[in-house]
Design a protein around this motif. Structure first.
Motif, PDB file in Angstrom:
ATOM      1  N   GLU A  46       0.917  -1.116   0.134  1.00 45.90           N
ATOM      2  CA  GLU A  46       0.157  -0.002  -0.205  1.00 45.90           C
ATOM      3  C   GLU A  46       0.869   1.257   0.016  1.00 45.90           C
ATOM      4  O   GLU A  46       0.604   2.400  -0.687  1.00 45.90           O
ATOM      5  CB  GLU A  46      -0.901   0.087   1.280  1.00 45.90           C
ATOM      6  N   TRP A  47       1.980   1.078   0.886  1.00 40.66           N
ATOM      7  CA  TRP A  47       2.990   2.474   0.714  1.00 40.66           C
ATOM      8  C   TRP A  47       3.469   2.723  -0.806  1.00 40.66           C
ATOM      9  O   TRP A  47       3.440   3.590  -1.175  1.00 40.66           O
ATOM     10  CB  TRP A  47       4.125   1.982   1.882  1.00 40.66           C
TER      11      TRP A  47
ATOM     12  N   THR B 284       2.077   1.599  -3.533  1.00 39.62           N
ATOM     13  CA  THR B 284       0.956   2.260  -4.360  1.00 39.62           C
ATOM     14  C   THR B 284       0.686   3.664  -4.238  1.00 39.62           C
ATOM     15  O   THR B 284       0.394   4.347  -5.009  1.00 39.62           O
ATOM     16  CB  THR B 284      -0.401   1.460  -3.850  1.00 39.62           C
ATOM     17  N   GLY B 285       0.888   4.056  -2.842  1.00 37.67           N
ATOM     18  CA  GLY B 285       0.537   5.424  -2.584  1.00 37.67           C
ATOM     19  C   GLY B 285       1.573   6.388  -3.362  1.00 37.67           C
ATOM     20  O   GLY B 285       1.355   7.684  -4.162  1.00 37.67           O
TER      21      GLY B 285
ATOM     22  N   ALA C 184       0.986   6.273  -7.157  1.00 36.78           N
ATOM     23  CA  ALA C 184      -0.276   7.093  -7.565  1.00 36.78           C
ATOM     24  C   ALA C 184       0.304   8.496  -7.621  1.00 36.78           C
ATOM     25  O   ALA C 184      -0.357   9.353  -8.417  1.00 36.78           O
ATOM     26  CB  ALA C 184      -1.609   6.719  -6.705  1.00 36.78           C
ATOM     27  N   SER C 185       0.936   8.918  -6.853  1.00 37.63           N
ATOM     28  CA  SER C 185       1.168  10.453  -6.672  1.00 37.63           C
ATOM     29  C   SER C 185       2.014  10.739  -7.773  1.00 37.63           C
ATOM     30  O   SER C 185       2.320  11.984  -8.135  1.00 37.63           O
ATOM     31  CB  SER C 185       1.770  10.688  -5.408  1.00 37.63           C
TER      32      SER C 185
ATOM     33  N   THR D 186      -0.151  -2.647  -7.142  1.00 29.02           N
ATOM     34  CA  THR D 186      -0.425  -1.183  -7.601  1.00 29.02           C
ATOM     35  C   THR D 186      -1.396  -1.202  -8.648  1.00 29.02           C
ATOM     36  O   THR D 186      -2.400  -0.368  -8.778  1.00 29.02           O
ATOM     37  CB  THR D 186       1.136  -0.214  -7.663  1.00 29.02           C
TER      38      THR D 186
ATOM     39  N   ARG E  25      -4.980  -1.125  -8.366  1.00 29.86           N
ATOM     40  CA  ARG E  25      -5.524   0.041  -7.662  1.00 29.86           C
ATOM     41  C   ARG E  25      -5.226   1.320  -8.293  1.00 29.86           C
ATOM     42  O   ARG E  25      -5.421   2.443  -7.623  1.00 29.86           O
ATOM     43  CB  ARG E  25      -4.944   0.012  -6.327  1.00 29.86           C
TER      44      ARG E  25
ATOM     45  N   ARG F  10     -10.721   0.001  -6.597  1.00 28.28           N
ATOM     46  CA  ARG F  10     -10.458  -0.731  -5.255  1.00 28.28           C
ATOM     47  C   ARG F  10     -11.922  -1.500  -4.882  1.00 28.28           C
ATOM     48  O   ARG F  10     -11.709  -2.612  -3.823  1.00 28.28           O
ATOM     49  CB  ARG F  10     -10.274   0.022  -4.189  1.00 28.28           C
TER      50      ARG F  10
END
Length: 560
Positions: A89-90, A92-93, A96-97, A459, A462, A472
């Motif tokens: 998840e880290w 993915t963040g 995404a940014s 990733t 998502r 999601r």
């Protein structure tokens, strides 16, 4: 007031200035003398100022690079913080940014620098268009060599092609398909359902992930190596190899976030995760070499036919001979590598995918209801064409109902539901390549020769840019067109890789998962134990960190 008086009385102004200057001199001299007396004050103030400047500069880089990059250590502090929580998840963040691609700067003088991407355009360029320019590479091979050796997962060039060709012939043979179907019936109906039935009868919770791992491990050993380890027996006996293999994969992946010089030093000293890896590999090797020895004895005893008519992968590779010398084409070490690679492929991927699938069904009962409706329709169609439908209608043979291959193929919604689970929780969450010459990705990212590339399948599932705002959500319907399953591009849905390295066992994996899932759901409600924690484990495959504790209840046969 004083300024006015100074202007009116010039002499007073001169005296005043002289006095002020003298006082200032005394104060300045005092400050200098004080700082001369305490030089550490200067040092501390300088260090504080430099630290603030470096911190501000590094944090500003977050905007342009996705993560703060610190002197000497690069982005390692952010990575270590990510590892403390949900690593995927880290990641993915961050992606995404950054619009799907960012460059990770590792510590100075390490090889942790890499480009991380989840852009389908980049994946197609890497896995298909410029396949030859993006091998696994020496960094990946060196990192996983102790576990996977020269097996197909880490191999490149001719070594990879030879294994791929031999395995491809086997996977597409009629004998292999017949073997997979018959072995799966044996394992599901004589073992899996009995183990689940015993748990249901006494009301015990069972770790479904562990049970499914045992199922797929027995299955891959039977079809790939011709041996039955018996993991999925009543009482669920502990199999040392299974524990050793899991520990070895976990210790191996830790190397990817550890500077190479560090883990090599730890390996030489036999400490930390490298000590765990060495101990685990000893267990893996004992199992693999024992299977190889037995198979070679069978082949030798059988002469040219060898292997007792076996058609498993190990027998095929064992029988291969060098065209020039007539000697065995592969050493025991290489056969061991083949064994371990296909165990990784066949044991872990399907089982962890099924575990996430059942967890998602528990959270989405409407999807489960649609799967059951599809299964009921298939069973009803069989009964309507049966010469004696009355007995079946009474449910007398429900426990013995075995789905036929053609019926499994018709389970379109179940196929979609499994694909949706794999989209959100791909069995292999990230993979690795290394560029052998200067390249430019379609998104404009410049890649210098030797750059390592990580592509993040977790990733990709998502990313709104790929799957829409509901990315999601668990929605099998996104895979259906007029009730029929429609696959997606291998560079958008990368659970089975793509291009020349597209997973050879994809069709078998779907058949295995559909057959097992339908057989379980037909007979049992599967409910996750209240409060059971579910989170991914950092490993080569996406295990659930705490397993999947479930309770089972029989379905009402009058409603079947």
């Amino acid at each position: 007031m004083s300024a006015t008086m100074d202007a009116v009385i010039p002499g007073a102004a001169g005296a005043h200035n002289a006095t002020a200057a003298a006082a200032a001199g005394r104060r300045g001299g005092g400050i200098v003398a004080g700082m001369m007396a305490f030089p550490e004050v200067q040092t501390v103030e300088l260090l504080v100022a430099v630290s603030i400047f470096v911190a501000i500069h590094s944090l500003r880089q977050r905007r342009s690079q996705g993560l703060p990059s610190w002197p000497l250590v690069g982005m390692l502090p952010s990575l270590l913080l990510g590892l403390r929580g949900d690593m995927y998840e880290w990641l993915t963040g961050v992606l995404a940014s950054r619009g799907g691609t960012f460059t990770f700067h590792g510590p100075w003088l390490t090889n942790l620098h890499c480009v991380v991407t989840s852009d389908p355009r980049n994946l197609e360029h890497m896995l298909k268009t410029k396949f030859g320019s993006f091998p696994k590479g020496p960094y990946f091979r060196d990192t996983v060599r102790d576990l996977l050796g020269d097996g197909i997962f880490g191999a490149d060039d001719e070594v990879w092609r030879r294994q791929r060709k031999a395995a491809s012939l086997e996977f597409h043979s009629a004998e292999f398909r017949a073997l997979t179907a018959s072995s799966l019936v044996e394992l599901v109906h004589r073992r899996l359902l009995r183990v689940l039935g015993d748990a249901e009868e006494v009301g015990d919770a069972v770790d479904l992930q562990d049970v499914l791992l045992r199922l797929t491990f027995d299955n891959v050993c039977m079809i790939a190596f011709g041996v039955d380890p018996g993991c999925l027996r009543p009482g669920l006996p502990e199999i040392p190899f299974a524990k050793a293999f899991e520990d070895a994969t976990e210790a191996t992946i830790v190397r990817f976030v550890t500077p190479t010089a560090v883990w090599r030093a730890m390996r030489a000293l036999g400490v930390g995760h490298e000590r765990v890896l060495q101990r685990s590999l000893a267990g893996v090797d004992r199992f693999a070499y024992d299977v190889i020895r037995q198979r070679k004895e069978e082949v030798a005893a059988g002469g040219g036919g060898g292997g007792g008519g076996r058609s498993d992968l190990l027998t095929i590779f064992t029988k291969m001979r060098d065209a020039d010398t007539g000697a065995a084409a592969y050493s025991d070490k290489f056969l061991r590598d083949i064994c371990v690679n296909f165990i990784l492929a066949g044991r872990d991927t399907s089982s962890v995918a099924l575990a996430w699938f059942f967890w998602l069904l528990n959270k989405n009962p409407a999807v489960e209801a649609k799967i059951l409706e599809e299964i009921d329709d298939i069973v009803a169609a069989r009964r309507s064409s049966s010469p004696a439908p009355a007995a079946a209608a009474n449910g007398a043979d429900e426990d013995d109902l075995v789905f036929h291959p053609e019926e499994v193929k018709k389970m379109e919604y179940l196929h979609a539901a499994l694909s949706e689970a794999l989209r959100l929780y791909p069995s292999v969450p990230v993979d690795h390549k290394e560029v052998v010459e200067d390249e430019v990705f379609p998104d404009g990212t410049v890649l210098k020769k030797g750059t390592k590339v990580i592509y993040a399948m977790y990733t990709m599932g998502r990313m709104e840019s790929i799957w829409g705002e509901d990315c999601r959500e668990y929605k099998p319907e996104r895979w259906l067109r007029d009730g029929r399953f429609m696959g997606e591009s291998a560079y958008k849905f990368t659970a089975f890789n793509g291009g020349p390295r597209l997973c050879l066992g994809k069709d078998f994996a779907y058949y295995q998962m559909k057959f097992a899932a339908a057989s379980i759901l037909r007979r049992y409600h599967v409910r996750v134990v209240d409060g059971h924690p579910v989170a991914p484990k950092m490993a080569l495959t996406m295990y659930m960190k705490h397993g999947l504790k479930v309770k089972l209840t029989k379905r009402d046969k009058s409603k079947l």
